[in-house]
Design a protein around this motif. Structure first.
Motif, PDB file in Angstrom:
ATOM      1  N   GLU A 241       0.855  -1.271   0.074  1.00  0.00           N
ATOM      2  CA  GLU A 241      -0.158   0.088   0.008  1.00  0.00           C
ATOM      3  C   GLU A 241       0.845   1.192   0.124  1.00  0.00           C
ATOM      4  O   GLU A 241       0.387   2.329   0.155  1.00  0.00           O
ATOM      5  N   HIS A 242       2.080   1.080  -0.145  1.00  0.00           N
ATOM      6  CA  HIS A 242       3.007   2.377   0.054  1.00  0.00           C
ATOM      7  C   HIS A 242       2.918   3.169   1.174  1.00  0.00           C
ATOM      8  O   HIS A 242       2.492   4.518   1.065  1.00  0.00           O
ATOM      9  N   VAL A 243       2.609   2.548   2.442  1.00  0.00           N
ATOM     10  CA  VAL A 243       2.437   3.297   3.574  1.00  0.00           C
ATOM     11  C   VAL A 243       3.336   2.692   4.723  1.00  0.00           C
ATOM     12  O   VAL A 243       3.535   1.697   4.901  1.00  0.00           O
TER      13      VAL A 243
ATOM     14  N   GLY B 131       2.321   8.176   3.535  1.00  0.00           N
ATOM     15  CA  GLY B 131       2.831   7.601   2.350  1.00  0.00           C
ATOM     16  C   GLY B 131       4.358   7.627   2.171  1.00  0.00           C
ATOM     17  O   GLY B 131       4.970   8.471   2.637  1.00  0.00           O
ATOM     18  N   THR B 132       4.589   6.241   1.426  1.00  0.00           N
ATOM     19  CA  THR B 132       6.086   6.347   1.412  1.00  0.00           C
ATOM     20  C   THR B 132       6.840   6.286  -0.165  1.00  0.00           C
ATOM     21  O   THR B 132       7.893   6.296  -0.384  1.00  0.00           O
TER      22      THR B 132
ATOM     23  N   SER C  92       1.468   6.452  -3.455  1.00  0.00           N
ATOM     24  CA  SER C  92       0.879   6.043  -2.218  1.00  0.00           C
ATOM     25  C   SER C  92      -0.538   6.754  -2.142  1.00  0.00           C
ATOM     26  O   SER C  92      -0.567   7.983  -2.663  1.00  0.00           O
TER      27      SER C  92
END
Ligand code: ZN
Length: 136
Positions: free
Chosen positions: A39-41, A58-59, A63
């Motif tokens: 989830e890119h978190v 968010g990464t 994200s």
């Protein structure tokens, strides 16, 4: 049927700063930090009575949290409800006309199977269903 509110998800710009802020606000420290790579978190959890606060940073550019903050700024991102049987609930809600964002439950943070409902079918509120993963 939903069992109870499980957590409230809050989108933040900087998890480290938000952790310090919420520790001061809630009077207690977070109990875990967990990355959900798919989830890119990066998430952080605070237990507050029976429910939790989930901070999300968010990464990456992809994200959904970064996109949310770009559009709306920091703030409440979703409300998660615990369900006993996520697949049965997904079927029930789809039959009621709610729009599911996931065809199948996926693995979320904090040992949960999750599914999101599209906010356009829920009065603008992003709803997350979550079911504890029970190890057989
Ligand atoms: Zn959540």
């Amino acid at each position: 049927m939903f069992e109870k509110p499980e957590h409230i998800g809050i989108a933040v710009q900087n998890l480290e700063q938000a952790n310090a802020l919420f520790a001061k606000l809630l009077g207690k420290a977070h109990y875990k930090i967990e990355a959900v790579v798919s989830e890119h978190v990066l998430t952080s959890f605070f237990q507050v009575g029976e429910t939790k606060i989930e901070l999300l940073e968010g990464t990456s550019e992809e994200s959904p949290i970064r996109k949310f903050i770009e559009k709306k700024g920091q703030g409440i991102h979703h409300i998660a409800f615990e369900v006993a049987d996520i697949e049965a609930e997904m079927q029930r809600l789809a039959a009621e006309g709610f729009v599911l964002l996931n065809e199948k439950p996926k693995r979320g943070a904090d040992n949960k199977l999750i599914c999101f409902l599209h906010p356009k079918s829920t009065a603008g509120v992003l709803i997350e269903l979550c079911q504890e993963i029970r190890e057989a």
